[in-house]
Design an enzyme around this catalytic site. Structure first.
Site, mmCIF file in Angstrom:
data_model
loop_
_atom_site.group_PDB
_atom_site.id
_atom_site.type_symbol
_atom_site.label_atom_id
_atom_site.label_comp_id
_atom_site.label_asym_id
_atom_site.label_seq_id
_atom_site.Cartn_x
_atom_site.Cartn_y
_atom_site.Cartn_z
ATOM 1 N N HIS A 1 39.636 -29.058 -22.687
ATOM 2 C CA HIS A 1 38.217 -28.864 -22.392
ATOM 3 C C HIS A 1 37.480 -28.515 -23.658
ATOM 4 C CE1 HIS A 1 34.588 -27.235 -20.381
ATOM 5 N NE2 HIS A 1 34.966 -27.929 -19.343
ATOM 6 N N ASP B 1 -3.359 -2.457 -5.286
ATOM 7 C CA ASP B 1 -2.364 -3.502 -5.025
ATOM 8 C C ASP B 1 -1.472 -3.758 -6.245
ATOM 9 O OD1 ASP B 1 -3.003 -3.993 -2.382
ATOM 10 O OD2 ASP B 1 -4.393 -5.627 -2.828
ATOM 11 N N HIS C 1 -1.652 -10.891 -5.324
ATOM 12 C CA HIS C 1 -0.239 -10.539 -5.122
ATOM 13 C C HIS C 1 0.694 -11.479 -5.874
ATOM 14 C CE1 HIS C 1 -1.222 -7.416 -2.380
ATOM 15 N NE2 HIS C 1 -1.795 -8.229 -1.523
ATOM 16 N N HIS D 1 0.820 -1.216 0.000
ATOM 17 C CA HIS D 1 0.000 0.000 0.000
ATOM 18 C C HIS D 1 0.849 1.258 0.000
ATOM 19 C CE1 HIS D 1 -3.470 -2.547 1.866
ATOM 20 N NE2 HIS D 1 -3.216 -2.864 0.611
ATOM 21 N N HIS E 1 -9.407 -1.382 -5.017
ATOM 22 C CA HIS E 1 -8.308 -1.835 -4.169
ATOM 23 C C HIS E 1 -7.396 -2.810 -4.914
ATOM 24 C CE1 HIS E 1 -6.149 -2.138 -0.423
ATOM 25 N NE2 HIS E 1 -5.913 -3.399 -0.797
HETATM 26 ZN ZN LIG Z 1 -4.060 -4.409 -0.534
#
Ligand SMILES: [Zn+2]
Length: 439
Positions: free
Chosen positions: A344, A242, A265, A81, A238
């Site tokens: 090698h 996020d 998330h 936030h 919201h």
């Molecule tokens: Zn949140």
């Protein structure tokens, strides 16, 4: 409103106190100004040595319910936030100092952080902002049904669809992320949780600071909260809040359009990771076709004045450029005459991966010596993390060795992030740690 082309920090220190969501403890957060190219860093004032954690996707630790970042054993929880507010309000560089492991949860929205940023003021700095420009569509998908698509756009836009259990509370909103729109329409949107998800956590006492004052609880068709909904579509707002916060972990501003369906998330973090990977790939391509000499770099003679290594172990022919004091590109031309090709492998010459790591270490050492301006000490390898060999390096290849110092702890320890590029592709990468000893 800040002019978009320059980096910004806060004008003065401002503070905010409240309750931490998970522990329920009292916490004070101070927002301080920071120099250009600093980014956002969290500082744990309550711990010994006051460690800082970069708000970068590499430091992401967990995404359950909230976004947690950490370095070593130090953690900061629920960063999304405040990061959302900083990013949307135009703050590129700041120190977020706290005396606990979590910012105050406030009312579960980004409103308190917007108020804090406005109290501190936002001021322009004299370096241009770094952007990630979306050139072609990218997308991530998760098992839980989240889909995030990133499309080219000359603005930062988000179009989000949110849907609850059985598609209840399905909401849609499309917006351009600007400070004014964020402050008015997104920042006040509060966290919402489903009763069936938080009930077990409340029973286990895992969200001690949680209450109807800092989250909306959805139980069946009922919406429980201390004050009525602030917007009819508060939930999707919201979700957008996020997304902005989680994508701030990219460390660059995004010019593109995110189309998100049922984001969370975890999927936000996946997209942030893809963006950083794409950015790394592009930076790797930035090595020039013609290999410069002279000004701005170091020739073989100057390299040997700094490095004690000699044939057959000098793995840098030239430094072609120093981007900053902590970043440079070296060149190593690989010929069939390299002694290691004899064994090698006979008839099948492939450059040993460890020699590429050695080349990265030598280029990083040059940065260290330039920085400490001392050749009386010698840097020893302590560890190599995240070593990956992606493609074989063959006789005739020219390796561009990119090195960047990411951290130096006092005089004795330093960390560098390195990768080798051949023909526009990353062939190897590693994160190296050094210690210094007197010669
Ligand atoms: Zn949140």
């Amino acid at each position: 409103m800040p002019a978009p082309e320059f980096q910004h920090t806060v004008g003065k220190t401002a503070s905010l106190s409240g309750t931490a969501l998970h522990t329920g403890d009292k916490v004070t957060l101070r927002l301080h100004a920071a120099p250009v190219d600093h980014g956002i860093k969290f500082k744990r004032k309550d711990l010994q040595d006051e460690p800082t954690i970069d708000a970068k996707i590499e430091n992401l630790k967990t995404v359950e319910r909230a976004t947690t970042i950490g370095e070593g054993s130090v953690r900061v929880h629920t960063v999304e936030h405040i990061l959302s507010a900083l990013s949307a309000m135009g703050v590129d560089n700041a120190i977020v100092e706290m005396d606990a492991n979590e910012p105050p949860i406030g009312d579960g929205s980004a409103q308190p952080y917007v108020d804090l940023i406005k109290k501190a003021g936002v001021t322009a700095q004299d370096e241009p902002r770094k952007f990630f420009d979306v050139r072609e569509p990218m997308h991530v998908e998760s098992k839980t049904g989240a889909v995030l698509v990133l499309l080219p756009d000359d603005k930062f836009r988000i179009s989000c669809t949110q849907a609850g259990p059985n598609n209840r509370f399905t909401q849609f909103l499309s917006m351009e992320v600007t400070p004014a729109f964020f402050e008015r329409e997104i920042a006040p949107a509060r966290t919402f949780v489903y009763y069936e998800d938080v009930k077990p956590l409340m029973d286990k006492n895992l969200i001690r600071g949680g209450s109807l004052e800092n989250a909306i609880v959805v139980r069946g068709d009922a919406v429980l909260s201390k004050e009525p909904l602030r917007f009819g579509d508060e939930f999707v707002r919201h979700k957008i809040l996020d997304i902005i916060g989680d994508l701030a972990l990219v460390g660059r501003r995004i010019r593109g359009h995110i189309v998100a369906v049922k984001p969370g998330h975890a999927s936000n973090a996946d997209l942030a990771r893809s963006i950083v990977r794409e950015q790394t790939r592009r930076s790797a391509l930035a090595a020039p076709r013609t290999i410069p000499s002279g000004d701005g770099g170091l020739d073989a003679d100057q390299v040997m004045q700094i490095l004690p290594h000699r044939f057959p172990f000098l793995m840098v022919d030239r430094i072609i450029s120093f981007e900053t004091e902590t970043k440079c590109i070296g060149v190593k031309t690989v010929t069939i005459n390299e002694p290691f090709f004899q064994g090698h492998f006979p008839g099948h010459p492939v450059m040993p991966g460890v020699m590429q790591v050695e080349a990265m270490a030598q280029v990083a050492s040059i940065l260290l010596f330039k920085l400490s301006k001392s050749t009386s000490r010698i840097g020893y390898f302590m560890s190599a993390d995240g070593v990956k060999f992606r493609k074989p390096v063959l006789p005739g290849d020219t390796i561009f060795v990119h090195a960047e110092l990411t951290k130096s702890r006092g005089e004795r320890l330093a960390k560098a992030k390195c990768h080798c590029v051949v023909n526009d592709a990353i062939v190897s990468e590693a994160e190296l740690m050094f210690t210094f000893l007197d010669k």
